[in-house]
Motif scaffolding. Sequence first.
Motif, PDB file in Angstrom:
ATOM      1  N   PHE A  74       0.743  -1.238  -0.126  1.00  0.00           N
ATOM      2  CA  PHE A  74       0.156  -0.185  -0.078  1.00  0.00           C
ATOM      3  C   PHE A  74       0.731   1.244  -0.035  1.00  0.00           C
ATOM      4  O   PHE A  74       0.415   2.162  -0.347  1.00  0.00           O
ATOM      5  N   CYS A 130      -8.751  -3.466  -0.556  1.00  0.00           N
ATOM      6  CA  CYS A 130      -9.108  -4.023   0.852  1.00  0.00           C
ATOM      7  C   CYS A 130      -9.451  -5.647   0.653  1.00  0.00           C
ATOM      8  O   CYS A 130      -9.378  -6.069  -0.369  1.00  0.00           O
ATOM      9  N   ASP A 187      -5.122  -1.340   1.929  1.00  0.00           N
ATOM     10  CA  ASP A 187      -5.494  -0.008   2.383  1.00  0.00           C
ATOM     11  C   ASP A 187      -6.074  -0.083   3.687  1.00  0.00           C
ATOM     12  O   ASP A 187      -5.869   0.608   4.586  1.00  0.00           O
ATOM     13  N   ASP A 234      -2.075   0.971   8.197  1.00  0.00           N
ATOM     14  CA  ASP A 234      -0.937   2.145   8.159  1.00  0.00           C
ATOM     15  C   ASP A 234      -1.113   2.915   9.592  1.00  0.00           C
ATOM     16  O   ASP A 234      -0.238   3.629   9.886  1.00  0.00           O
ATOM     17  N   ARG A 279       1.595   2.726  -3.482  1.00  0.00           N
ATOM     18  CA  ARG A 279       0.442   3.158  -4.194  1.00  0.00           C
ATOM     19  C   ARG A 279       0.260   4.412  -4.062  1.00  0.00           C
ATOM     20  O   ARG A 279      -0.367   4.742  -3.055  1.00  0.00           O
ATOM     21  N   LEU A 330      -8.491   1.852  -3.949  1.00  0.00           N
ATOM     22  CA  LEU A 330      -8.211   1.455  -2.762  1.00  0.00           C
ATOM     23  C   LEU A 330      -8.398   0.114  -2.740  1.00  0.00           C
ATOM     24  O   LEU A 330      -9.286  -0.612  -3.348  1.00  0.00           O
TER      25      LEU A 330
END
Lengths: 256, 640
Positions: free
Chosen positions: B144, B155, B172, B230, B147, B153
């Motif tokens: 991620f 998932c 993400d 994150d 990107r 996005l």
Amino acid sequence: MYAETETLRFKFVKKNEFKYLSHLDLIRIISRAAARAGLKLAYSKGFNPKPRMSFSNPTPLGVESLAEYCDMELQGGINAEEFMGLMNKALPEYLYIVKAKIIGENVLKLISEISLVLYQFNLRLQEIKNKSYLKIKEKTSTEDKNLSDKNLDLSGVKETLKKDFENEVSKIYEIFNSIYNFSFSIEEDNVIVLKIFGYAKIFKEKNNLIFKFNNFLSFFNDFTKKYQISIELFKKVEMYLYLNSADKLVTPLDLV
Amino acid sequence: MTSSLKILELKRLEELLSSIEKPGRYINHEIGIKSKSFKFLIENPPAVLFALVFPDIYEVGMSNLGMQILYKIVNDYPEFSCERVFSPWVDFEQELRRKNIKLFSLENRIFLDCFDVIGFSAAHEMLYTNILNILDLSGIALSFRDRKDIFPLVCAGGSAVVNPWPLSKFMDFMLVGDGEQVLPQILMIIKDYKDGCKKSSFASDYAGDHAKKQSILKRLQKIDGVFVPDFFKVYFSGSGTIKDIEPFEKVRKAVIKDLDSSGIVSDPVIPNIQVVHDRFNVEIMRGCSRGCRFCQAGFIYRPVRQRNVDFLIMQTIEGLKNTGYDEVSFTSLSSADYKKINDLIYSVTNSPDFERVSVSLPSLRIDSFNIRLAELIQSGRKTGLTFAPETGSQRLRNIIKKDLNQDDLLKCMKTAIAKGWDKIKLYFMIGLPCEESSDIDSIITLIKSIISEAGKLMTRKNFSRFQLNISINSFIPKPFTPFQWAGQEQTESLEKKLHYISKNLPKKFVKLNWTGPDKSKVECALSRGDLLVSDVIERAWKRGARFDNWTDFFDYNLWHTCFKDSGLDIDFYSSREINEDEILPWDIIDIGIKKEFLLKEYKASKIAAEIKASQEKKIYRKIEMIKIAGQKAAKSKAAE
């Protein structure tokens, strides 16, 4: 349970992406569509009852077909138009019935002893300036170098193709023996149509071979490469049964 | 994004299909498609495009009920469109790579990198490498952090992300729990962002893409079940265990309280080709109250929620009419525990709308009641019965809390055989905690005694047809089970046990198959993995691992090396007995069950293990005597 049953013979089409579905897929899709349409199929007896349906010979994967046939036994009465309407509403987009008839008991079975399948190939001459093409050109007719797409002398090309095709085909036993007849014709601009009648089932007496479409296609691909011709489309156009009594070819629906 | 939608032309698809097996996997136009037309997408640019990806082949993915549920829910919104994507088989992948064509969706053949959100359904750990492969085939960076664009996005949800860490490097955000309610909420937030309205809650127009993306993820994180990798930092101790996760704010699993709040999918997509479960699937209940200590599903899908039987009957009949299927499967973790299972089966099979409907109940528990149930659904041809005794001995069954009594089990087998079932399938596990060699012997004894009973009950002709299909799996201690602390038994020892069983089982009547213990070891290490295992998965994918669940493709040595090359020891994750006071990677998820409860259960299993086999017999004799005494008392009472 033991109500009267009626058998319908119908001709259907599989087009576009649906040519990538196998014969077994089609059988499943059609019996499910019949259930969705609210039709009551007749079932075989025994421990593991199966819907009473029979289909014509499978069309190879990847080939469009304008002529697939099915005999379907239904419980209770229904007329052919009503049947077609209900089924076509329930079938997916690229699978549809084009003709249906109620058949009697003594009609020849779909997979009968002798049948022929008619395939059609539309061939497009790729490039006018193409050398191999010009060679054919020179051999056959005019010296006119200012050719355009419109005024191609296709008939000359056709004759050359036909001869060479005949010649090539005769070299390969399996293919030669599985072709009943073929013809070349011209349709619109730059398109030559090849129609092939292949044996779909063995002539027992003559010991002919089953027409193996995929074998033929790979052979034919090599042939067309030689002439820089592209196969624009190919499809199964019709299938015929050999009517012994009348000594002629008829479509399964002609019989009814 | 939708303003620059790119699709693969049909002609190019056909070029790809000409040389591969089962081209029907890659064509669209099935009955029941719900995604918006390409024209609609072009004319309504703010619409959110969602790719629902099942990282296995079409035939497997289309048998998954979750796919049908989410596909319908998303497409019911006029402002969203959901298209399906499956793993291309190896031959198709080769063609894509050779011709340099990116992966695309099934319906409109939109390239994956044009979607706003890509959601993977991770049903099990052995699909992880397929997920990476799909990202790579789509031209999307795996990590991620690499990107840079806001969209797509990426998932993942499903039971293989209840421990989110192994995939955390690539996602993400992740979604733990039921997706039905939260997925639309997630897409709505993305729509808000795309609409440009309610801007105040996102980063300003002048912010960079990174800040904008972060502002979206911050909004998403507020939704139940959403885990944003994150936003967490993991600190490791010298020994490799976790010292701390920061911030230690648990992500609560998303739960829908009432299954009836949305109906079953009574107009599912009907596959054109034959799929694994080619039938009408109906979820009757979610969750299981039994609490078998080895069973992850039994814990992570709690609480138990049953659908209303009247709605179910109505919707099932409607669904069978819509689809034309002649078989319905009532699925749940333990379908016989559904309160009104008899009513349900009776009403559907006796509906005047159909002449023949067969019912299948996967995951049936065995007792005399269920034999009757099995008879009800298999009237006529007796195709086969499946039982899961799990172990051969009552002692071990007590340890794993499998609520099944040895005597009932045998009685039940006898009934089934007497009623005419001649094909019986039995599931066993080996390598369970506290397993002794006598427990392995008792698997053999159990099988032999079933055969000898069959010999007594069946005619000679029927007996010659009798067949026991024995399936043996190696136990995997999974997160969120009482056994999550247990170490997995070593492969060599498990293989010895398997060979011992195979050598000592009668060859006649028995068909034995098992999952390789080395595959179970990798599954274990992945399921209990932490953040660092992400690297292992990436390494394995780079070296060609995919379809790891397919025996033909699974390569243990490859995985072993990849762990080593990442500076990790596979045994640290699989065979290591975990300390009770350790911070577990998945402690960051609140699955709805307290860790103390699981620990209590783990300890209870050890107490159960202290009862020796010899004592067990005595205890059972005692129980039997008490039972008989009770029956006598009841009889005499009735006589009075």
